[in-house]
Motif scaffolding. Sequence first.
Motif, short mmCIF file in Angstrom:
data_model
loop_
_atom_site.label_atom_id
_atom_site.label_comp_id
_atom_site.label_asym_id
_atom_site.label_seq_id
_atom_site.Cartn_x
_atom_site.Cartn_y
_atom_site.Cartn_z
N GLY A 1 2.29 11.95 -6.72
CA GLY A 1 2.19 12.65 -5.45
C GLY A 1 3.18 12.16 -4.41
N GLY A 2 4.00 11.17 -4.77
CA GLY A 2 5.02 10.67 -3.85
C GLY A 2 4.53 9.60 -2.89
N ASP A 3 3.30 9.11 -3.08
CA ASP A 3 2.75 8.08 -2.20
C ASP A 3 2.92 6.72 -2.86
OD1 ASP A 3 1.45 6.62 -0.30
OD2 ASP A 3 -0.54 7.50 -0.63
N ALA A 4 4.15 6.20 -2.84
CA ALA A 4 4.42 4.91 -3.48
C ALA A 4 3.72 3.77 -2.74
CB ALA A 4 5.92 4.66 -3.53
N GLU A 5 3.64 3.88 -1.42
CA GLU A 5 2.98 2.82 -0.64
C GLU A 5 1.49 2.76 -0.96
OE1 GLU A 5 2.15 1.64 4.05
OE2 GLU A 5 3.90 2.87 3.51
N GLY A 6 0.87 3.92 -1.07
CA GLY A 6 -0.55 3.95 -1.44
C GLY A 6 -0.77 3.42 -2.83
N ALA A 7 0.17 3.71 -3.74
CA ALA A 7 0.05 3.21 -5.11
C ALA A 7 0.17 1.69 -5.14
CB ALA A 7 1.13 3.85 -5.99
N LEU A 8 1.12 1.16 -4.36
CA LEU A 8 1.30 -0.29 -4.33
C LEU A 8 0.08 -0.98 -3.74
CD1 LEU A 8 3.03 -2.81 -4.69
CD2 LEU A 8 4.07 -2.34 -2.46
N ARG A 9 -0.40 -0.46 -2.63
CA ARG A 9 -1.57 -1.07 -1.99
C ARG A 9 -2.80 -0.95 -2.90
NH1 ARG A 9 -2.33 -2.33 3.60
NH2 ARG A 9 -4.45 -3.04 3.89
N GLY A 10 -2.95 0.19 -3.55
CA GLY A 10 -4.10 0.38 -4.44
C GLY A 10 -4.09 -0.59 -5.61
N SER A 11 -2.91 -0.89 -6.13
CA SER A 11 -2.83 -1.82 -7.27
C SER A 11 -3.05 -3.26 -6.84
CB SER A 11 -1.47 -1.69 -7.95
OG SER A 11 -0.41 -2.07 -7.07
N LEU A 12 -2.79 -3.56 -5.55
CA LEU A 12 -2.94 -4.93 -5.06
C LEU A 12 -4.32 -5.21 -4.50
CD1 LEU A 12 0.50 -5.38 -3.25
CD2 LEU A 12 -0.13 -6.12 -5.55
N GLU A 13 -5.04 -4.18 -4.10
CA GLU A 13 -6.37 -4.38 -3.52
C GLU A 13 -7.42 -4.65 -4.58
OE1 GLU A 13 -6.99 -0.87 -1.19
OE2 GLU A 13 -6.14 -1.78 0.63
N MET A 14 -7.08 -4.43 -5.85
CA MET A 14 -8.03 -4.68 -6.94
C MET A 14 -7.40 -5.61 -7.98
SD MET A 14 -11.04 -3.33 -6.66
CE MET A 14 -11.56 -3.23 -8.37
N PRO A 15 -7.06 -6.84 -7.60
CA PRO A 15 -6.48 -7.77 -8.59
C PRO A 15 -7.51 -8.16 -9.63
CG PRO A 15 -6.99 -8.93 -6.56
CD PRO A 15 -7.23 -7.48 -6.28
N VAL A 16 -7.06 -8.42 -10.83
CA VAL A 16 -7.97 -8.80 -11.92
C VAL A 16 -8.03 -10.32 -11.97
CG1 VAL A 16 -8.50 -8.57 -14.37
CG2 VAL A 16 -7.35 -6.71 -13.16
N TYR A 17 -9.00 -10.90 -11.26
CA TYR A 17 -9.20 -12.34 -11.29
C TYR A 17 -10.14 -12.74 -12.42
CZ TYR A 17 -7.07 -12.74 -6.64
OH TYR A 17 -6.20 -12.71 -5.58
N ASN A 18 -11.18 -11.95 -12.60
CA ASN A 18 -12.18 -12.25 -13.62
C ASN A 18 -12.21 -11.11 -14.63
OD1 ASN A 18 -14.30 -13.25 -15.10
ND2 ASN A 18 -15.88 -12.73 -13.60
#
Length: 205
Positions: free
Chosen positions: A62-79
């Motif tokens: 959809g052209g929202d690269a900033e939203g994609a970046l933030r979305g991938s960083l707001e859910m880091p896989v720690y556990n």
Amino acid sequence: MSIIQQHTAASLSDAWRTINIDALEEDSSVNFDTSTLHPALPEVSEADVRQINIQVRQLLRGGDAEGALRGSLEMPVYNGSDLAKEAHLHTVIEVLQSIKASEMTPMLQRIYGTPGGSECLDVLMKYLYKGMAATSAADGNSSAPRTPTRMTPQQTGFSQVGGRPGGANESTGGAMSVLLSWHEKVVEVAGLGCIGRCMTDWRKV
């Protein structure tokens, strides 16, 4: 009888203690569960990672690269499992490689200026170092899978490592260059403290 005491490996060990003096110390770690010092982290399953990957890809299309970046960083896989962590790393790298160099700094500044933005950049720094480690390992071992330069979805929902169109023999140098460029921009926006927080945080991606 010789006045020189004969020492053995056993006598030089900790066996000389007749009582556990650590148990008498109130601040000793034996008197409380050290795991309580770290709050429990929510477990992220492979299905959760697949869902995040789908959402991120939709934002990219959809052209929202900033939203994609933030979305991938707001859910880091720690556990999570190693497979889930590796799949999410691929998702983050895919987003980073889809963003133009001229858009890096303005995008990072906008994210950093929003609530939770500092934490997002700290998470990004963790994934940059993880990606660099994977790239270095792949570069040192030709039989190891290389860090993804582009990814295509499989029927399983996970992403698959693939080469750039027309660049099947591309070296890992290109992937490392992208990660180093992002590293420079993150430090420029968030400062050197971002590196310190990344190195000392017990939560690992």
